[in-house]
Design a protein around this motif. Sequence first.
Motif: not given
Lengths: 145, 145, 82, 82
Positions: B6-9, B14-15, B83-89
Motif C-alpha cells: 500500500q501507499a498509505e502509512d 493498531q496493527v 517516503l520521507r526520512p523517519g517514515d515507516q517503509i
Amino acid sequence: MKILVQAEDFDLAQVLKGFGKAPNTGATVSFTGLVRDDSGTLEYMEIEHYPGMCEAAIGKIAEEARTRWALTDCLVIHRYGKLRPGDQIMMVATAARHRVEAFEAAEFLMDYLKSRAPFWKKEVTREGAEWVAAKDADEEALKRW
Amino acid sequence: MKILVQAEDFDLAQVLKGFGKAPNTGATVSFTGLVRDDSGTLEYMEIEHYPGMCEAAIGKIAEEARTRWALTDCLVIHRYGKLRPGDQIMMVATAARHRVEAFEAAEFLMDYLKSRAPFWKKEVTREGAEWVAAKDADEEALKRW
Amino acid sequence: MMDLLYFAWVRERTGVPREKIETTAATVMDLVEELKARDENYALAFADLKSLRVSLDQELADFDAPLEGVREVAFFPPMTGG
Amino acid sequence: MMDLLYFAWVRERTGVPREKIETTAATVMDLVEELKARDENYALAFADLKSLRVSLDQELADFDAPLEGVREVAFFPPMTGG
C-alpha cells in the motif's frame, strides 16, 4: 533506555508508539513473550522476582546491548505475579540503524533475560504446582554472544 | 496470514493489537523498517513496485516462513511511493510457540523481502536522484536459509 | 501478444513503463537481442545483463527460459525492498 | 548483620523469604555449611549446590567468593525469566 519491572500488564501498542523515534533509526524490533498452556491444564503461572536486583541485572544487560550494537533506543518490560494463559509476560524493543543490529540486540536481550535476570516461573495446573526448570538450551544460547 | 502492499502509512500499534492471538502463541516478533537520512541531504525516497507480483512474491515467502517455523500468525506490510526520512517503509510480524522460531522467521522474511520482493528504492537528495544499489551482503544473507 | 514491463532504471532507459509486442523470440535472451536492436535507449537498458533480472508471468526466471505461453515479461534491476 | 534472601523453591524449603543473621563465615561456602547444619529444611534447601545460584549484594557470584563487606546474600535456583 527504559526498564520496567511491574505486576501490571502493559499495552504493547502504546509502548511502541513512542519508541525508536531517534534520528538515524532505520530498524526497530520488538519481542513479546506470552503465557502458553501446552498441557491444556495450566491455571496460572506465578512469577517470583528479586526486587532491586531485577532492575540492576536488566540494566546491565541492556547497557551492554546498547553499546555493542550502537542502539538508538532500547526498552525492556518484565512482569511478575500471577499470569494466565495468553497474558503478556514481558517484552523487549530495540532500535538501530540497520536490521541486523536491531535483530541481534533483541535476541541477545532475550537470551540474557532468560538466564541472568532474577525471575522464577512456577506453573500451577489442576494437578499441582511446579517450578519451571531452567533449560540447558537456554544456558547454551548465551555462548552465541 | 495477512499481506498488504500500500501507499498509505500504517499504524504499527493498531496493527499489533490484533496480532498473535492464536492459542499456543508464546512469542511474537515485529520488525519495522524506517527511512534513514545518512547523508543529511535526503529529501525523500521513492519506492517503485510491481503491482500484482509484489503480493504474489511476498505471499510465497510468507507461506514458506509459516510452514517452516510452524507460525501461528504472520503479517507483512510494505509501502510504495514517496517516503520521507523517519517514515515507516514496511513491517513484518511473526507469532510462534517459542522465541527462536519467531525471531528466525522474522529475519527470514526480512532477508527475502530485501532481495526477492519486487520493490526498488530511489533516493532523491538536494544533489540529485539515484537508485539504491542492491548490496552483495543482502544476497549473501539468503544463504543462511 | 505479450506485455513487456520495465521498472526502475530499466524503465527510465527504455522510456516507457510498459508496452505490448508481437514477437517470435523463443527465449528471454532472444527477446533481449530483439529489444537491443531497436535503438540506443534499449541497447543501453539491456547493455549489462548481470545487473538485470527478469520475471515471466510474475515469477523470477533465467535469461535462457523459454517464452512459450508467457503473457507478461518484466525487466528490472536487482530488487531493493525491505 | 547480614540479610539472607531465598527465592523460588529455596524459599519454600527454608520456609522464610528472608532473615537477618550474624555470621563469621569467610566465604559463601562457609555460610552454606553453617546454614545446612541448622535443621533438616535448610539441609534440604542446600543439598544440591549445582542447582543453586548465589548473589552478593545483588550481583551473581561463585560459592567460593569472600563475604567480607557483603550486606545482602541471596540463594535461588537457576533463573527462568523471559
